[in-house]
Design a protein around this motif. Structure first.
Motif, PDB file in Angstrom:
ATOM      1  N   ILE A 151      50.493  19.027   1.657  1.00 12.95           N
ATOM      2  CA  ILE A 151      49.238  18.901   1.126  1.00 12.95           C
ATOM      3  C   ILE A 151      48.245  18.856   2.374  1.00 12.95           C
ATOM      4  O   ILE A 151      47.000  19.488   2.228  1.00 12.95           O
ATOM      5  CB  ILE A 151      49.194  17.581   0.210  1.00 12.95           C
ATOM      6  CG1 ILE A 151      49.786  17.755  -1.083  1.00 12.95           C
ATOM      7  CG2 ILE A 151      47.547  17.241  -0.073  1.00 12.95           C
ATOM      8  CD1 ILE A 151      49.789  16.570  -1.936  1.00 12.95           C
ATOM      9  N   ASN A 174      45.454  22.179   3.268  1.00 13.85           N
ATOM     10  CA  ASN A 174      44.111  21.944   2.858  1.00 13.85           C
ATOM     11  C   ASN A 174      43.365  21.819   4.003  1.00 13.85           C
ATOM     12  O   ASN A 174      42.249  21.706   3.924  1.00 13.85           O
ATOM     13  CB  ASN A 174      44.026  20.562   1.938  1.00 13.85           C
ATOM     14  CG  ASN A 174      44.456  20.847   0.551  1.00 13.85           C
ATOM     15  OD1 ASN A 174      43.600  21.294  -0.255  1.00 13.85           O
ATOM     16  ND2 ASN A 174      45.672  20.182   0.153  1.00 13.85           N
ATOM     17  N   SER A 193      40.785  15.621  -4.414  1.00 16.32           N
ATOM     18  CA  SER A 193      41.855  15.387  -5.494  1.00 16.32           C
ATOM     19  C   SER A 193      43.256  15.523  -5.514  1.00 16.32           C
ATOM     20  O   SER A 193      44.032  14.754  -6.058  1.00 16.32           O
ATOM     21  CB  SER A 193      41.332  16.064  -6.778  1.00 16.32           C
ATOM     22  OG  SER A 193      41.292  17.642  -6.507  1.00 16.32           O
ATOM     23  N   GLN A 194      43.576  16.169  -4.636  1.00 12.85           N
ATOM     24  CA  GLN A 194      45.205  16.526  -4.504  1.00 12.85           C
ATOM     25  C   GLN A 194      45.746  15.528  -3.699  1.00 12.85           C
ATOM     26  O   GLN A 194      46.820  14.847  -4.009  1.00 12.85           O
ATOM     27  CB  GLN A 194      45.401  17.849  -3.914  1.00 12.85           C
ATOM     28  CG  GLN A 194      46.774  18.448  -3.824  1.00 12.85           C
ATOM     29  CD  GLN A 194      47.069  19.786  -3.378  1.00 12.85           C
ATOM     30  OE1 GLN A 194      45.875  20.395  -2.969  1.00 12.85           O
ATOM     31  NE2 GLN A 194      48.155  20.483  -3.400  1.00 12.85           N
TER      32      GLN A 194
END
Length: 564
Positions: free
Chosen positions: A328, A332, A369-370
């Protein structure tokens, strides 16, 4: 000079092994007395920080000072306490001579451990026998004159935040800039002989981030700086690059400074900016602290005080979730950088703290959000909120959670280019590197603190250009014990060096490193720290310090000298 000062000097002298010792021996008490008079009585003797806890000093019996020892033991890992002592470094291995196992250390894991002091001599190590507590520029001018006349080397210390040991040199005359505490706010500051004006703050060399963050906030402003309250705003942090978690938007320290007042080794108090002594100004913006002179003050741009979005996320790493977390973070990173996020991926507690001066709270929540969903899935914590200012953030997340110091740390790093995040295959390589690093050295610390979104004018600073194209400052480090042998210390430093070379540099071979947090045995330091700027820096060093009066690890006569 008092007899006690002379006695302390002579006792400390014979415990050291350094090439500069003959110069110290040749200096008479009359010369030291004259220096003390010339600096207004600000010449002092220095003994090791933990000496009150020991019954032997330089192999001579002394009395334990129980009351002073209890205070030192209680504050041994406190950065604010160490800040006030000339003899203390934040990483105390640089108070010692590691090559000869000569120093004065307590057990950082248990400062009250009697095994650290019983039957052990507290030795002077690399602590200068004398130091000048600088009050005015003339004190520095006197120090340079004294060094040139006597051959006594100089060492420069500000707050003691130094992973390279550059603030210390055995048998040197110490220059302590801690007392240079002026702060001035300018709604419009015009550097000497220039036309352009800036909203700025002038800070004396001893001013820390904790002080200037509040001062800026009181003036409706935001000062862009580092993550420890006790780092000096005008010292090696700024001159070595100066990363900041606000750097993705506002640039690193060398991008923020617009003028520096500095005493160069020829004894001249100079004003350096883009319009006057511009070659020196360029060198100071990345060439490293303690190299071209001794800074008296710097003036740095500030921004309007604005609200800051913050995410604070923690989790417990397991075999089940570790790779997912790194995936993640890696996948990102480009988007987050373009949106203005900067911060830290932390090792203690594992997780991340990011800030954003550009987004609204709603946009920040959507952006993160992730990672928030990840925290919820694995019983972690994640909070996104708006804080009213950078000072509010620093008070809550920096001052309140100031990391303990006093440990013995070997550190190395590499700047990881944005280009490595742009293909699935390269992102997978980064994730694999982070998983493997966690297994070998523990959860990594990653500074997301590069000026990737800052509008930089090429060639205006002397740090490696790799700063401008990198997303991450990836570090690797490990610790050793207060009672480790010379062989064990060398092995620990060697482990980090090998890891940086074989893993981090191999991951990004065409990049560079942050000199303030680099491997002390960096094999290719010229290119890693400065890239194409190295040869020009050498020429400027020769111009302003032809006699080589300033001399330290990776910052001396040739920008690289003796082993730490």
């Amino acid at each position: 000079m008092t007899r006690n000062l002379v006695a302390i000097f002579l006792v400390s002298l014979f415990t050291k092994t350094a090439v500069s010792a003959p110069s110290i021996l040749n200096v008479s008490s009359t010369q030291w007395d004259a220096l003390n008079v010339s600096v207004g009585g600000r010449l002092h003797a220095a003994t090791p920080f933990a000496l009150p806890c020991f019954s032997r000093y330089n192999n001579v019996n002394v009395s334990v000072d129980e009351a002073a020892c209890r205070i030192i033991q209680a504050n041994y890992t406190s950065p604010t306490f160490r800040l006030e002592s000339f003899s203390a470094n934040m990483q105390p291995q640089y108070e010692t001579c590691m090559n000869t196992d000569s120093g004065c250390l307590l057990d950082s894991n248990n400062p009250g451990n009697p095994l650290a002091t019983q039957g052990t001599s507290c030795n002077q190590g690399e602590i200068s026998p004398y130091y000048i507590d600088v009050g005015v520029a003339a004190d520095v001018q006197a120090a340079f004159q004294f060094a040139k006349q006597t051959g006594v080397p100089l060492s420069i210390k500000n707050t003691g935040h130094d992973y390279m040991g550059r603030t210390r040199q055995p048998n040197s005359l110490g220059i302590w800039t801690h007392s240079l505490q002026t702060m001035v706010y300018h709604s419009q500051f015009t550097p000497a002989m220039c036309d352009t004006s800036y909203r700025a703050i002038t800070v004396g060399a001893g001013v820390t981030f904790g002080q200037v963050y509040k001062f800026a906030d009181d003036n409706d402003s935001m000062f862009i700086g580092g993550y420890a309250q006790t780092i000096g705003a005008s010292g090696g942090w700024m001159m070595g690059g100066g990363h900041s978690i606000l750097a993705p938007t506002y640039g690193i320290g060398v991008d923020r400074v617009v003028e520096i007042k500095i005493v160069t080794p020829d004894g001249q108090l100079r004003t350096a900016n883009a319009c006057q002594n511009s070659d020196l100004f360029w060198a100071l913006r990345g060439g490293g602290g303690g190299t071209f002179g001794i800074v008296i003050e710097s003036t740095q741009m500030v921004e309007q005080r604005i609200p800051i979005q913050v995410i604070n996320m923690t989790f417990t790493p397991t075999d089940e979730n570790l790779q997912e977390f790194f995936e993640i973070a890696v996948n990102n990173s480009v988007d987050w950088a373009e949106q203005g996020w900067g911060g830290h991926i932390n090792r203690a507690p594992p997780g991340l703290i990011y800030v954003n001066p550009r987004l609204s709270l709603d946009d920040a929540t959507t952006s993160m959000s992730q990672i928030t969903a990840f925290a919820q899935a694995y019983n972690g914590t994640s909070a996104i909120e708006t804080l009213p200012s950078w000072y509010a953030f620093s008070s809550r997340f920096i001052a309140a959670e100031e990391a303990p110091v006093g440990n013995l740390l070997a550190l190395g790093s590499r700047l990881i280019p944005k280009a490595l995040f742009e293909t699935a295959a390269d992102r997978a390589r980064i994730v694999a590197q982070l998983v493997n690093q966690t297994a070998e050295l523990g959860f990594p610390y990653i500074g997301v603190a590069t000026p990737i979104g800052f509008n930089y004018t090429a060639g205006t600073t002397s740090v490696t250009p790799a700063w401008r194209t990198s997303l991450w400052h990836l570090t690797a480090g490990t610790f050793w014990s207060y009672n480790s042998s010379v062989a064990e210390i060398r092995a620990t430093l060697g482990t980090v060096h090998d890891y940086v070379h074989e893993q981090l540099t191999a991951l990004a071979p065409d990049s560079g490193a942050y000199m303030n947090e680099g491997d002390v045995y960096e094999s290719n330091y010229e290119d890693a720290y400065w890239g194409p700027n190295y040869q020009r820096l050498l020429a400027i060093k020769e111009k302003y310090d032809p006699d080589g009066l300033l001399d330290c690890w990776r910052c001396g006569k040739s920008l690289a000298l003796v082993s730490p």
